[in-house]
Enzyme design. Sequence first.
Site, PDB file in Angstrom:
ATOM      1  N   ARG A  22       0.814  -1.211   0.000  1.00 23.81           N
ATOM      2  CA  ARG A  22       0.000   0.000   0.000  1.00 23.81           C
ATOM      3  C   ARG A  22       0.858   1.278   0.000  1.00 23.81           C
ATOM      4  NH1 ARG A  22      -5.422   0.216   1.260  1.00 23.81           N
ATOM      5  NH2 ARG A  22      -5.992   2.398   1.390  1.00 23.81           N
ATOM      6  N   ARG A  48     -10.348   4.764  -1.496  1.00 19.85           N
ATOM      7  CA  ARG A  48      -9.163   4.370  -0.721  1.00 19.85           C
ATOM      8  C   ARG A  48      -8.861   5.453   0.303  1.00 19.85           C
ATOM      9  NH1 ARG A  48      -7.978  -0.923  -1.962  1.00 19.85           N
ATOM     10  NH2 ARG A  48      -8.197  -1.210  -4.192  1.00 19.85           N
ATOM     11  N   LEU A  52      -6.336   7.760   2.226  1.00 13.86           N
ATOM     12  CA  LEU A  52      -5.018   8.340   1.950  1.00 13.86           C
ATOM     13  C   LEU A  52      -4.343   8.709   3.268  1.00 13.86           C
ATOM     14  CD1 LEU A  52      -6.133  10.534  -1.061  1.00 13.86           C
ATOM     15  CD2 LEU A  52      -4.654   8.509  -1.158  1.00 13.86           C
ATOM     16  N   ASN A  67     -13.405  15.990   0.155  1.00 11.47           N
ATOM     17  CA  ASN A  67     -14.084  14.714  -0.118  1.00 11.47           C
ATOM     18  C   ASN A  67     -15.587  14.902  -0.071  1.00 11.47           C
ATOM     19  OD1 ASN A  67     -14.331  11.791  -0.363  1.00 11.47           O
ATOM     20  ND2 ASN A  67     -14.888  11.764   1.816  1.00 11.47           N
ATOM     21  N   THR A  68     -16.302  14.137  -0.902  1.00 13.85           N
ATOM     22  CA  THR A  68     -17.760  14.091  -0.784  1.00 13.85           C
ATOM     23  C   THR A  68     -18.161  12.735  -0.228  1.00 13.85           C
ATOM     24  OG1 THR A  68     -19.882  14.294  -1.920  1.00 13.85           O
ATOM     25  CG2 THR A  68     -18.059  13.415  -3.235  1.00 13.85           C
ATOM     26  N   HIS A  69     -19.109  12.757   0.713  1.00 14.73           N
ATOM     27  CA  HIS A  69     -19.509  11.516   1.392  1.00 14.73           C
ATOM     28  C   HIS A  69     -21.039  11.447   1.435  1.00 14.73           C
ATOM     29  CE1 HIS A  69     -19.107   8.118   4.084  1.00 14.73           C
ATOM     30  NE2 HIS A  69     -20.087   8.649   4.806  1.00 14.73           N
ATOM     31  N   ASP A 111      -8.771  14.754   6.528  1.00 11.33           N
ATOM     32  CA  ASP A 111      -7.632  14.615   7.437  1.00 11.33           C
ATOM     33  C   ASP A 111      -7.257  13.132   7.503  1.00 11.33           C
ATOM     34  OD1 ASP A 111      -9.442  13.419   9.143  1.00 11.33           O
ATOM     35  OD2 ASP A 111      -9.490  15.059  10.584  1.00 11.33           O
ATOM     36  N   ASP A 140     -13.360   9.894   6.790  1.00 10.17           N
ATOM     37  CA  ASP A 140     -14.604  10.685   6.769  1.00 10.17           C
ATOM     38  C   ASP A 140     -14.738  11.547   8.030  1.00 10.17           C
ATOM     39  OD1 ASP A 140     -15.236   9.452   4.320  1.00 10.17           O
ATOM     40  OD2 ASP A 140     -16.198   7.775   5.335  1.00 10.17           O
TER      41      ASP A 140
END
Length: 213
Positions: A73, A99, A101, A115-117, A149, A153
């Site tokens: 990874r 994934r 990060l 990010n979109t969640h 971060d 999420d």
Amino acid sequence: MSTSVPPTRRVAVLVSGSGTNLVALLEAIDADPAFGGEVVVVASDQPTAGGLEHARRRGLPVVALALSDHPDRAAWEAALTTAVAAHEPDVVVLAGFMRVLSARFLRGWPDRVLNTHPSLLPAFRGAHAVRDALAHGVRVTGATVHLVDEQVDHGPIIAQRCVPVEPDDTEASLHTRIKAVEHDLLPACVKLLCQDRLHIVGRTVHIEPEELP
Ligand code: GRF
């Protein structure tokens, strides 16, 4: 008198799936001369991701790096970091990138990875947010766009919108309605970031001038 042209931020988009959020972002940028951003590369951990096809059709540079093609990874993430950084993005958008990060990637773009969640965070983190919300029996769920971060999420929230759960919803029907919301919310938040209008104090994101997307 000289007129100052605001800088155009270079945006990298990371996708794992169909890429409808990527398309929404590209269309929002096309439609708004004042957006302040341009997509300079689309990267994926899934070489067959639909999002990469959308990017190719538009003639955008693409990066496809499967985890399975790397010894571990850390090596995969190092390769991804190098490939994305080569396009010198100012902002990185995770648009359905499945994934996690690590800090080694994130430190390249401090407070500039978004990010979109598909839930109202902090409820239903993780890869099955829509399924988990349905299973929990919530009446309302939604979409969250947040800064990334090191925890999954978890980073400071930029914007959220509610989506009511209907009695006959399936995971697919609910996710379709949540995605329709994301298609509006994600570009709006990327625009705020490109225009340097987000100021982070602890976990709170201030939008200046204030205007909730
Ligand atoms: C979105 O709902 C996103 O929040 C989630 O995966 C979905 C990606 O959809 N993480 P698409 O690939 O943009 O169509």
